[in-house]
Design a protein around this motif. Structure first.
Motif: not given
Length: 395
Positions: A9, A135, A217, A225-227, A229
């Motif tokens: 991110k 990402t 991260t 959560k972004e990582s 995904r």
């Protein structure tokens, strides 16, 4: 050539990790290039040196470069650039605006792939470290060979032949009305030539002995959560992740009461990172008291990350796609860690299986053994989506 893609991110520190990884690889004697493909470049700031589109030597065995989409466009797609500029000028834009807008959305990702392919073919470096875009953009880059191939085979190639055949007939009527010419063969050939390069690169990107992604991260809910995904989507595109870097962890030596609640939250999130990404190795990096700018600061980060290790090694290997023959049926198994079955949509068209998770889609060309069969159920087991294929019952 060993290829390592750093992503995460925006703002998590992936550029610093990429630069420090490059320092350690160069220290071990590998000819190393750190290439930034992020439109918002910060690699030069990290090294505290001026960098340009072409590789510039940072120290022995280490080079850095920042991708310039305008230069790539002029060097590799000049015919298309001229045509797009001509079209925009005919619609009333002046020369400077037309040239700027000739870089269409998504071209940065395309040029990043082409640049990777060129360095791979030339073989001037032992290790290529890509400081990629955040990402979302990086995932689009990695999906281009898959998605681009689908469109090129089904739409562009037929359109290309039709355009070349009809141009002499339609051009006399078209140009006076539109104010610009139809694309000629050179313009029509350029996108397909790009696609062929990207398709060739796909074999390199999906070879987990040669190419891996490292996710950077922070111990924060949204970032984790972004990582997660990103990890699932990388698996969907058959690109291996071999390490997670948990960055900016507040050290135990910080005892100021202001940070106490933050430290407690970080302890919880740090454990979530280890649990959710298991069995991937997780390296923890503390929050430093100064910015990670300049070679001296990057040396400290390098020691924390790798010590005596060789960063070019593959830290973890996982087969993200497997085909298993079982009693009476075949099973296609996709490694999709952390994704609930309810978030996955499957459909089959001809010899392709369409897998969609959120707004990401992959078209898997099925092996011949599965192409004539139909999906007959799916289940999540041990982070693998296991899809059964069986013969269609005949009436």
């Amino acid at each position: 050539m060993r290829i390592i893609l750093m992503t995460g991110k925006g703002g998590v520190g992936k550029t610093s990790v990429a630069a420090a990884t490059g320092l350690r690889c160069a220290e071990l004697g590998y000819r190393t290039l750190v290439l930034s493909t992020d439109p918002a470049h910060s690699l030069a700031d990290s090294f505290d040196l001026e960098l340009s589109h072409e590789p510039k030597k940072v120290r022995d065995n280490l080079w850095g470069a920042e991708l310039d989409a305008l230069v790539e466009l002029a060097d590799n797609w000049s015919a298309v650039q001229r045509y797009i500029t001509q079209v925009l000028q005919a619609r009333g834009l002046d020369g400077v605006q037309a040239e700027e807008l000739a870089i269409l959305p998504g071209m940065d990702e395309i040029f990043g792939l082409v640049r990777m392919k060129r360095h791979y073919d030339e073989g001037d470096y032992d290790v290529l470290i890509i400081d990629s875009a955040p990402t979302g953009t990086a995932l689009r880059l990695l999906s281009l060979p898959e998605v681009g191939g689908w469109y090129m085979r089904r739409f562009y190639k037929p359109l290309q032949g039709l355009s070349v055949a009809l141009r002499p007939l339609v051009e006399p009527l078209f140009k006076p009305v539109a104010g610009f010419s139809l694309p000629d063969k050179e313009v029509m050939d350029a996108p397909y030539e790009f696609y062929e390069q990207i398709e060739a690169l796909e074999k390199v990107l999906t070879d987990n002995t040669q190419t891996t992604v490292r996710l950077v991260t922070n111990p924060e809910r949204m970032v984790i959560k972004e990582s997660l995904r990103a990890h699932a989507y990388l698996s969907l595109y058959n690109v291996a992740t071999d390490m997670v870097v948990a960055n900016r962890i507040i050290p135990e030596s910080v005892t100021d009461p202001f940070f106490q609640r933050w430290k407690e939250n970080q302890q919880q999130y740090k454990q979530e990172i280890h649990d959710n990404f298991s069995p991937l190795p997780v390296k923890e990096v503390p929050l430093y008291s100064e910015e990670m700018c300049g070679l001296e600061a990057l040396e400290r980060l390098k020691e924390t990350l790798y010590g005596d290790e060789d960063p070019s090694q593959v830290y973890y290997k996982e087969n993200t796609i497997r085909v298993v023959q079982e009693e009476g049926f075949y099973s296609l198994q996709l490694y999709l860690p952390g994704v609930p079955k309810s978030d996955i949509q499957l459909s089959k068209t001809g010899d392709e299986l369409n897998v969609r998770i959120g707004n990401h889609r992959r078209n898997l060309v099925l092996p011949q053994a599965l192409a004539a069969l139909q999906p007959a159920g799916a289940a999540m087991e041990d982070d693998y989506l296991k899809i059964k294929f069986a013969e269609v019952a005949r009436v």
